[in-house]
Design an enzyme around this catalytic site. Structure first.
Site, mmCIF file in Angstrom:
data_model
loop_
_atom_site.group_PDB
_atom_site.id
_atom_site.type_symbol
_atom_site.label_atom_id
_atom_site.label_comp_id
_atom_site.label_asym_id
_atom_site.label_seq_id
_atom_site.Cartn_x
_atom_site.Cartn_y
_atom_site.Cartn_z
ATOM 1 N N SER A 66 0.839 -1.190 0.000
ATOM 2 C CA SER A 66 0.000 0.000 0.000
ATOM 3 C C SER A 66 0.882 1.251 0.000
ATOM 4 C CB SER A 66 -0.960 -0.034 1.192
ATOM 5 O OG SER A 66 -1.948 0.967 1.090
ATOM 6 N N ASP A 218 -5.660 -2.945 -2.982
ATOM 7 C CA ASP A 218 -4.638 -2.796 -1.946
ATOM 8 C C ASP A 218 -4.022 -4.128 -1.517
ATOM 9 O OD1 ASP A 218 -3.239 -2.248 0.487
ATOM 10 O OD2 ASP A 218 -4.508 -0.505 0.817
#
Length: 228
Positions: A66, A218
């Site tokens: 991320s 993500d």
């Protein structure tokens, strides 16, 4: 999968007999926290080896999920001189400068005491109807920063996890795996946008590379700590 991984030629460590790994967790705007720590670490290394050294000179592998994936790319991508695109001290200013545009707050000027209630209602409504942010500013900044740099061009080996919502399994963009899976040698910008596409915050991200389609969100869905 184990058989494929075991056949990869692992590069020898830069120093000594140990493989050195820098692992950076996800966390959105909280990327400021590892940014502060990494700046302090790089500063100490510069006291020993000179002001031109960078973290990529010391780690055999940099892994990030991320926002950690974005930091990894910033530290490992080459500039026009073949040195790291960012010094560690530049990470926090990047987040401070761009954070308000990446995560804009709803404009409720003039509503006085009602603004808090309206902001809360707006957040709930967006959570129910789709991603809170469209990601356009983030995508543009990442593409402007990383340009046409691809995974194989990083100055040290990297590993950036994502999650494919069509295949329902993790996709890890690792420089070690490129010889076996050339389709993952994608643009670093596409990889960073994908690993940052946190559900409810940003939309999923689709791109195609070497005839392979990726539908990604993500990497924290699979491994917020990339070495876990």
């Amino acid at each position: 999968m184990v058989a494929r991984l075991s056949s990869v030629q692992i590069q020898p460590p830069k120093y000594g007999n140990l493989i050195t790994v820098l692992s950076i967790d996800g966390g959105g705007i909280r990327g400021i926290i590892p940014g502060v720590i990494l700046a302090a670490l790089e500063s100490e290394l510069q006291k020993l080896d000179g002001e031109d050294v960078r973290l990529a000179d010391y780690f055999d592998v940099m892994a990030g999920t991320s926002t950690g994936g974005l930091i990894t790319a910033m530290l490992a991508a080459p500039d026009e001189n073949g040195r790291p695109l960012f010094a560690a001290k530049d990470i926090v200013p990047f987040y401070v400068k761009n954070g308000p545009q990446i995560f804009p707050r709803p404009s409720l000027w003039g509503f006085g005491r009602c603004s808090g209630i309206l902001a809360w209602a707006s957040t709930i409504t967006k959570a129910l109807t789709g991603p809170r942010y469209d990601g356009k500013y983030l995508y543009k900044r990442i593409k402007d920063l990383l340009g046409n740099t691809k995974l194989h061009q990083t100055l040290t080996s990297v590993a950036i996890p994502t999650f494919d919502i069509k295949k329902l399994q993790p996709t890890i963009f690792s420089t070690y795996q490129i010889p076996l899976r050339p389709e993952i040698d994608a643009l670093l910008s596409d990889i960073c946008i994908s690993t940052s596409a946190a559900p409810t915050y940003f939309p999923s991200y689709y791109f195609k590379n070497n005839d392979e389609e990726f539908n990604l969100i993500d990497g924290g869905i699979a491994a917020n700590n990339p070495v876990s």
